[in-house]
Write a protein that holds these residues in place. Structure first.
Motif, PDB file in Angstrom:
ATOM      1  N   ALA A 156      -7.221 -10.553   8.640  1.00  0.00           N
ATOM      2  CA  ALA A 156      -7.843 -10.871   7.355  1.00  0.00           C
ATOM      3  C   ALA A 156      -7.536 -12.301   6.939  1.00  0.00           C
ATOM      4  CB  ALA A 156      -7.365  -9.887   6.284  1.00  0.00           C
ATOM      5  N   ALA A 157      -6.325 -12.766   7.234  1.00  0.00           N
ATOM      6  CA  ALA A 157      -5.942 -14.137   6.877  1.00  0.00           C
ATOM      7  C   ALA A 157      -6.828 -15.150   7.586  1.00  0.00           C
ATOM      8  CB  ALA A 157      -4.473 -14.364   7.214  1.00  0.00           C
ATOM      9  N   LYS A 158      -7.095 -14.909   8.856  1.00  0.00           N
ATOM     10  CA  LYS A 158      -7.964 -15.813   9.611  1.00  0.00           C
ATOM     11  C   LYS A 158      -9.378 -15.793   9.051  1.00  0.00           C
ATOM     12  CE  LYS A 158      -5.367 -15.412  13.959  1.00  0.00           C
ATOM     13  NZ  LYS A 158      -5.375 -14.853  15.338  1.00  0.00           N
ATOM     14  N   GLU A 159      -9.874 -14.603   8.729  1.00  0.00           N
ATOM     15  CA  GLU A 159     -11.240 -14.480   8.206  1.00  0.00           C
ATOM     16  C   GLU A 159     -11.400 -15.126   6.833  1.00  0.00           C
ATOM     17  OE1 GLU A 159     -11.807 -10.292   8.297  1.00  0.00           O
ATOM     18  OE2 GLU A 159     -12.322 -10.227  10.447  1.00  0.00           O
ATOM     19  N   GLU A 160     -10.349 -15.039   5.995  1.00  0.00           N
ATOM     20  CA  GLU A 160     -10.446 -15.536   4.625  1.00  0.00           C
ATOM     21  C   GLU A 160      -9.902 -16.956   4.474  1.00  0.00           C
ATOM     22  OE1 GLU A 160      -9.359 -12.901   1.442  1.00  0.00           O
ATOM     23  OE2 GLU A 160      -9.579 -11.116   2.702  1.00  0.00           O
ATOM     24  N   GLY A 161      -9.365 -17.518   5.554  1.00  0.00           N
ATOM     25  CA  GLY A 161      -8.822 -18.865   5.482  1.00  0.00           C
ATOM     26  C   GLY A 161      -7.576 -18.959   4.629  1.00  0.00           C
ATOM     27  N   LEU A 162      -6.749 -17.909   4.666  1.00  0.00           N
ATOM     28  CA  LEU A 162      -5.524 -17.854   3.879  1.00  0.00           C
ATOM     29  C   LEU A 162      -4.340 -17.604   4.813  1.00  0.00           C
ATOM     30  CD1 LEU A 162      -6.793 -15.470   1.039  1.00  0.00           C
ATOM     31  CD2 LEU A 162      -6.565 -17.958   0.885  1.00  0.00           C
ATOM     32  N   THR A 163      -3.148 -17.760   4.279  1.00  0.00           N
ATOM     33  CA  THR A 163      -1.967 -17.359   5.033  1.00  0.00           C
ATOM     34  C   THR A 163      -1.801 -15.844   4.876  1.00  0.00           C
ATOM     35  OG1 THR A 163      -0.439 -17.558   3.166  1.00  0.00           O
ATOM     36  CG2 THR A 163      -0.861 -19.546   4.493  1.00  0.00           C
ATOM     37  N   PRO A 164      -1.068 -15.190   5.791  1.00  0.00           N
ATOM     38  CA  PRO A 164      -0.813 -13.756   5.610  1.00  0.00           C
ATOM     39  C   PRO A 164      -0.174 -13.437   4.267  1.00  0.00           C
ATOM     40  CG  PRO A 164      -0.272 -14.394   7.847  1.00  0.00           C
ATOM     41  CD  PRO A 164      -0.579 -15.669   7.107  1.00  0.00           C
ATOM     42  N   LYS A 165       0.741 -14.281   3.803  1.00  0.00           N
ATOM     43  CA  LYS A 165       1.369 -14.020   2.503  1.00  0.00           C
ATOM     44  C   LYS A 165       0.356 -14.114   1.375  1.00  0.00           C
ATOM     45  CE  LYS A 165       5.243 -15.245  -0.492  1.00  0.00           C
ATOM     46  NZ  LYS A 165       4.429 -15.147  -1.722  1.00  0.00           N
ATOM     47  N   GLU A 166      -0.542 -15.081   1.452  1.00  0.00           N
ATOM     48  CA  GLU A 166      -1.567 -15.209   0.405  1.00  0.00           C
ATOM     49  C   GLU A 166      -2.491 -14.004   0.399  1.00  0.00           C
ATOM     50  OE1 GLU A 166      -1.961 -20.099   0.161  1.00  0.00           O
ATOM     51  OE2 GLU A 166      -3.148 -18.957   1.616  1.00  0.00           O
ATOM     52  N   VAL A 167      -2.834 -13.495   1.578  1.00  0.00           N
ATOM     53  CA  VAL A 167      -3.654 -12.276   1.657  1.00  0.00           C
ATOM     54  C   VAL A 167      -2.914 -11.112   1.006  1.00  0.00           C
ATOM     55  CG1 VAL A 167      -4.591 -10.529   3.224  1.00  0.00           C
ATOM     56  CG2 VAL A 167      -4.995 -12.955   3.674  1.00  0.00           C
ATOM     57  N   ALA A 168      -1.640 -10.956   1.371  1.00  0.00           N
ATOM     58  CA  ALA A 168      -0.842  -9.860   0.819  1.00  0.00           C
ATOM     59  C   ALA A 168      -0.726  -9.980  -0.700  1.00  0.00           C
ATOM     60  CB  ALA A 168       0.536  -9.841   1.460  1.00  0.00           C
ATOM     61  N   ASP A 169      -0.446 -11.172  -1.192  1.00  0.00           N
ATOM     62  CA  ASP A 169      -0.323 -11.378  -2.643  1.00  0.00           C
ATOM     63  C   ASP A 169      -1.623 -10.998  -3.348  1.00  0.00           C
ATOM     64  OD1 ASP A 169       2.247 -12.303  -2.305  1.00  0.00           O
ATOM     65  OD2 ASP A 169       1.717 -14.433  -2.473  1.00  0.00           O
ATOM     66  N   LYS A 170      -2.730 -11.416  -2.776  1.00  0.00           N
ATOM     67  CA  LYS A 170      -4.036 -11.132  -3.373  1.00  0.00           C
ATOM     68  C   LYS A 170      -4.283  -9.637  -3.508  1.00  0.00           C
ATOM     69  CE  LYS A 170      -8.993 -11.546  -2.227  1.00  0.00           C
ATOM     70  NZ  LYS A 170      -9.969 -12.161  -1.296  1.00  0.00           N
ATOM     71  N   TYR A 171      -4.013  -8.885  -2.454  1.00  0.00           N
ATOM     72  CA  TYR A 171      -4.354  -7.461  -2.471  1.00  0.00           C
ATOM     73  C   TYR A 171      -3.269  -6.603  -3.123  1.00  0.00           C
ATOM     74  CZ  TYR A 171      -8.409  -8.753   0.216  1.00  0.00           C
ATOM     75  OH  TYR A 171      -9.601  -9.328   0.600  1.00  0.00           O
ATOM     76  N   ILE A 172      -2.042  -7.128  -3.212  1.00  0.00           N
ATOM     77  CA  ILE A 172      -1.028  -6.436  -4.016  1.00  0.00           C
ATOM     78  C   ILE A 172      -1.411  -6.511  -5.492  1.00  0.00           C
ATOM     79  CG2 ILE A 172       1.347  -6.605  -4.864  1.00  0.00           C
ATOM     80  CD1 ILE A 172       2.175  -7.302  -1.969  1.00  0.00           C
ATOM     81  N   GLU A 173      -1.840  -7.691  -5.915  1.00  0.00           N
ATOM     82  CA  GLU A 173      -2.281  -7.840  -7.308  1.00  0.00           C
ATOM     83  C   GLU A 173      -3.455  -6.908  -7.603  1.00  0.00           C
ATOM     84  OE1 GLU A 173      -3.879 -11.291 -10.435  1.00  0.00           O
ATOM     85  OE2 GLU A 173      -3.360 -11.834  -8.363  1.00  0.00           O
ATOM     86  N   ALA A 174      -4.388  -6.813  -6.657  1.00  0.00           N
ATOM     87  CA  ALA A 174      -5.539  -5.916  -6.843  1.00  0.00           C
ATOM     88  C   ALA A 174      -5.089  -4.455  -6.888  1.00  0.00           C
ATOM     89  CB  ALA A 174      -6.543  -6.129  -5.713  1.00  0.00           C
ATOM     90  N   PHE A 175      -4.139  -4.104  -6.027  1.00  0.00           N
ATOM     91  CA  PHE A 175      -3.609  -2.737  -6.011  1.00  0.00           C
ATOM     92  C   PHE A 175      -3.005  -2.378  -7.364  1.00  0.00           C
ATOM     93  CE2 PHE A 175       0.015   0.110  -5.578  1.00  0.00           C
ATOM     94  CZ  PHE A 175      -0.506   1.167  -4.848  1.00  0.00           C
ATOM     95  N   MET A 176      -2.228  -3.281  -7.923  1.00  0.00           N
ATOM     96  CA  MET A 176      -1.595  -3.003  -9.214  1.00  0.00           C
ATOM     97  C   MET A 176      -2.637  -2.868 -10.319  1.00  0.00           C
ATOM     98  SD  MET A 176       1.498  -2.742  -8.271  1.00  0.00           S
ATOM     99  CE  MET A 176       2.280  -2.560  -9.869  1.00  0.00           C
ATOM    100  N   GLU A 177      -3.676  -3.681 -10.264  1.00  0.00           N
ATOM    101  CA  GLU A 177      -4.755  -3.571 -11.259  1.00  0.00           C
ATOM    102  C   GLU A 177      -5.473  -2.232 -11.136  1.00  0.00           C
ATOM    103  OE1 GLU A 177      -7.330  -6.830 -10.527  1.00  0.00           O
ATOM    104  OE2 GLU A 177      -6.013  -8.340 -11.423  1.00  0.00           O
ATOM    105  N   ASP A 178      -5.822  -1.867  -9.908  1.00  0.00           N
ATOM    106  CA  ASP A 178      -6.624  -0.670  -9.696  1.00  0.00           C
ATOM    107  C   ASP A 178      -5.836   0.597 -10.004  1.00  0.00           C
ATOM    108  OD1 ASP A 178      -8.555  -2.439  -8.899  1.00  0.00           O
ATOM    109  OD2 ASP A 178      -8.420  -1.986  -6.764  1.00  0.00           O
ATOM    110  N   THR A 179      -4.588   0.656  -9.550  1.00  0.00           N
ATOM    111  CA  THR A 179      -3.788   1.848  -9.833  1.00  0.00           C
ATOM    112  C   THR A 179      -3.374   1.887 -11.304  1.00  0.00           C
ATOM    113  OG1 THR A 179      -1.772   0.723  -9.086  1.00  0.00           O
ATOM    114  CG2 THR A 179      -2.939   2.085  -7.472  1.00  0.00           C
ATOM    115  N   GLY A 180      -3.224   0.711 -11.908  1.00  0.00           N
ATOM    116  CA  GLY A 180      -2.937   0.671 -13.340  1.00  0.00           C
ATOM    117  C   GLY A 180      -4.069   1.276 -14.158  1.00  0.00           C
ATOM    118  N   ALA A 181      -5.301   1.053 -13.725  1.00  0.00           N
ATOM    119  CA  ALA A 181      -6.452   1.635 -14.425  1.00  0.00           C
ATOM    120  C   ALA A 181      -6.421   3.159 -14.380  1.00  0.00           C
ATOM    121  CB  ALA A 181      -7.750   1.124 -13.806  1.00  0.00           C
TER     122      ALA A 181
END
Length: 473
Positions: free
Chosen positions: A78-103
């Protein structure tokens, strides 16, 4: 207290006895954060959040830990596809996970450990396994020696011969040549060119998938857990491997109780919902289109071990049940506002009925957290409340107790249905004006007010106890 739960390890229900009285250590395998979660992923979060809430309701203090896998092949891709580092990918989707489960009103874990923060611990864990003869290095990789662990296959109830055949079919020839045994599994992977890696005694590399949970679970909850949980698909190989490496390392039981939730199925063939099959519904897309409490109800009120069929009919059924619950709360609030305080409760028999229903609820949930039967008890309470609300005279204290008990039981399922302020001064002022217009026989003005409120999504109900209102779903 006599909670029974189904232990995947023993394939039977057992009475739950934590290691420390009234304290529970609870570890749940969290997501690999390379994409947004689908509702199959969310079901696991909802199921174990509900179990955690019920344990807390029954008086336990729960130390609840759920990890994020923030480095693996899918994240690197995913990092290669999105042009991000693995950590940036993880940070992005952890934030999304917290938003979605928070809802969905899923309570945050006490800790969310991440693999990248535990590399040194993982290396040390692997070194100890090698020292004890349970692991070996092969050309920069480290593998767990399954022959060294006599109980391997016990959780999944699979024989070693079955496991060898399956492993041989899944493993390429190059990797098979490095392994002593086809069913040996990776604890550390040699780095590939251009991929994220860390130094180790065996060269640059990164952790295998299974080792991370053993390290993080034992570091944050102790060497023996009360409950280890996750999706049914993790039973083998992930949880099987966790047991092998953890018990080989510490020479003691890794987890006393293993819980696994069933799949969400999708479509006419009722296939397991998964990203690999392409038959998934992203949670964030669903909660944009549907009330999150409806989604929570759908995912949380089928017994956690049973498959959950997702379709329009199931969604509509959940929507209707949420509407029933909101309606009884609305009517109860109205009668509370219209009823004077009394010095002594006369309707104590109604309170006795509430207590009987709560006892039935506990019996249902004590039986392996049977949410479906627990919700049956909740709707029995709704039925009793509706009967009481039809009484000509009611007591404020009884109404308040009914409302509080209903909300308490609903909170175990994560359902909060009174977020909106039901006492809206502007709406009430228009209703009062309409009532006066009707008394003055100015029916044109009364109809205008009704239409004006309807245009704002407010529905009126003229009852023997006065005009009540509710918002359209």
């Amino acid at each position: 207290m006599s909670i029974q739960l189904y232990n995947t390890l023993t394939r039977q229900k057992e009475f739950f006895t934590p290691q420390k009285e009234n304290e529970v250590t609870f570890y749940v395998c969290g997501p690999t954060v390379y994409n947004y979660i689908h509702i199959g992923n969310a079901r696991s979060s909802v199921a174990f959040d509900t179990i955690r809430r019920y344990l807390e309701y029954r008086g336990f203090t729960v130390n609840y830990v759920s990890n994020f896998t923030d480095v693996d092949d899918k994240i690197i891709k995913a990092a290669k596809e999105e042009g991000l580092t693995p950590k940036e990918v993880a940070d992005k989707y952890i934030e999304a996970f917290m938003e979605d489960t928070g809802a969905l009103n899923i309570k945050p874990a006490n800790k969310y450990p991440r693999v990248m923060d535990h590399i040194e611990d993982i290396v040390a864990f692997n070194e100890r396994l090698i020292e004890k003869g349970h692991a070996y290095e092969a050309d920069g990789d480290v593998y767990f020696r399954t022959d060294s662990f006599e109980k391997y296959g016990e959780l999944s109830h699979m024989s070693l011969d079955e496991l060898r055949v399956g492993a041989s079919e899944r493993t390429n020839d190059e990797e098979l040549a490095r392994k002593e045994n086809p069913i040996d599994f990776a604890l550390w992977k040699k780095a590939k060119d251009g991929e994220i890696s860390w130094p180790s005694p065996w060269g640059e590399g990164r952790p295998g998938w299974h080792i991370e949970c053993s390290v993080m679970a034992t570091k944050h909850l102790g060497h023996t857990l009360d409950i280890h949980a996750g999706g049914q698909d993790l039973e083998f190989p992930h949880h099987e491997n966790e047991i092998a490496q953890s018990e080989s390392h510490y020479d003691q039981t890794f987890a006393n109780y293993w819980l696994h939730n069933g799949f969400v199925t999708f479509g006419q063939d009722e296939e397991k919902m998964s990203k690999s099959l392409g038959n998934f519904v992203l949670l964030r897309d669903l909660i944009e289109a549907v009330d999150p409490m409806v989604v929570r109800y759908l995912l949380g009120t089928v017994h956690y071990r049973r498959p959950l069929k997702y379709d329009d009919a199931a969604l509509e059924d959940a929507r209707n049940n949420i509407a029933r619950l909101r309606e009884v709360l609305r009517r109860t609030n109205y009668r509370i506002d219209q009823t004077e305080e009394t010095t002594e409760v006369q309707d104590s028999d109604w309170l006795d009925r509430i207590n009987e229903i709560e006892t039935s609820f506990k019996v249902a949930m004590d039986d392996d957290f049977n949410a479906a039967n627990g919700m049956t008890a909740v709707f029995e309470l709704v039925k009793v409340m509706n009967h009481y609300l039809e009484e000509e005279t009611v007591e404020k204290a009884v109404l308040i107790e009914m409302k509080q008990k209903l909300n308490e039981l609903l909170s175990i399922f994560g359902l909060v249905l009174e977020k909106e302020d039901l006492v809206d001064e502007t709406i009430q002022a228009l209703i009062d004006e309409r009532n006066q217009a009707r008394a003055d026989r100015n029916f044109q003005r009364a109809d205008e007010i009704r239409d004006e409120l309807k245009a704002q999504g407010i529905l009126l109900d003229d009852t023997p106890h006065g005009t009540q209102w509710k918002r359209e779903n």
